[in-house]
Design an enzyme around this catalytic site. Structure first.
Site, PDB file in Angstrom:
ATOM      1  N   ARG A 123     -27.867  -7.693  17.351  1.00 35.06           N
ATOM      2  CA  ARG A 123     -27.162  -8.752  16.610  1.00 35.06           C
ATOM      3  C   ARG A 123     -27.271  -8.602  14.982  1.00 35.06           C
ATOM      4  O   ARG A 123     -26.715  -9.167  14.343  1.00 35.06           O
ATOM      5  CB  ARG A 123     -27.729 -10.254  16.930  1.00 35.06           C
ATOM      6  CG  ARG A 123     -27.565 -10.665  18.419  1.00 35.06           C
ATOM      7  CD  ARG A 123     -28.049 -11.998  18.782  1.00 35.06           C
ATOM      8  NE  ARG A 123     -26.746 -12.788  18.042  1.00 35.06           N
ATOM      9  CZ  ARG A 123     -26.841 -14.123  17.760  1.00 35.06           C
ATOM     10  NH1 ARG A 123     -27.981 -14.589  18.383  1.00 35.06           N
ATOM     11  NH2 ARG A 123     -26.062 -14.522  17.353  1.00 35.06           N
ATOM     12  N   CYS A 124     -28.018  -7.499  14.678  1.00 32.04           N
ATOM     13  CA  CYS A 124     -28.392  -7.366  13.130  1.00 32.04           C
ATOM     14  C   CYS A 124     -27.439  -6.066  12.845  1.00 32.04           C
ATOM     15  O   CYS A 124     -27.407  -5.014  13.221  1.00 32.04           O
ATOM     16  CB  CYS A 124     -29.642  -6.962  13.058  1.00 32.04           C
ATOM     17  SG  CYS A 124     -30.355  -6.306  11.430  1.00 32.04           S
ATOM     18  N   SER A 125     -26.667  -6.182  11.999  1.00 33.75           N
ATOM     19  CA  SER A 125     -25.517  -5.114  11.467  1.00 33.75           C
ATOM     20  C   SER A 125     -26.332  -3.988  10.783  1.00 33.75           C
ATOM     21  O   SER A 125     -26.222  -2.983  11.047  1.00 33.75           O
ATOM     22  CB  SER A 125     -24.648  -5.746  10.397  1.00 33.75           C
ATOM     23  OG  SER A 125     -25.433  -6.231   9.286  1.00 33.75           O
TER      24      SER A 125
END
Length: 113
Positions: A9-11
């Site tokens: 979920r973390c770019s």
């Protein structure tokens, strides 16, 4: 083998994973929110990073601000906090043999590939 501690979920974590994939080297993805990191694993990561536990904490996370900010914590307490609340662990972390980096900025990962 290269390991990447990854949160999809973390770019920044996704960018880090893409960089590791592009290296063409074998690697293992550890989705630490699904498969929690143990205290011993965290200790090893901290040794490889050569940083204290507080430097691995995401201090802008709501959980940190609401429950732990402004308090003094020992190294062991911080390890327990991160194991209990893995969203608080900086990401991505890439480990290659006896070297590790936090992939912020992402380019730092190149230093150990």
């Amino acid at each position: 083998m290269i390991k990447i501690y990854h949160n999809n979920r973390c770019s920044k974590s996704r960018l880090g994973l893409a960089l590791v994939e592009a290296s063409g080297k074998p690697f293992e993805v550890i989705k630490y929110l699904e498969t929690p990191i143990t205290i011993d694993e965290l200790k090893e990561i901290l040794l490889l990073l050569d940083i204290p536990a507080i430097d691995l904490v995401r201090k802008n996370e709501k959980t940190w601000k609401e429950n732990f900010k402004g308090q003094n914590h020992t190294e062991d307490e911080l390890l327990n906090i991160m194991v209990t609340n893995p969203k608080l662990i900086e990401r991505p972390i890439v480990v290659n043999n006896k070297k590790a980096v936090i992939g912020r900025p992402t380019e730092r990962i190149n230093d150990i590939l």
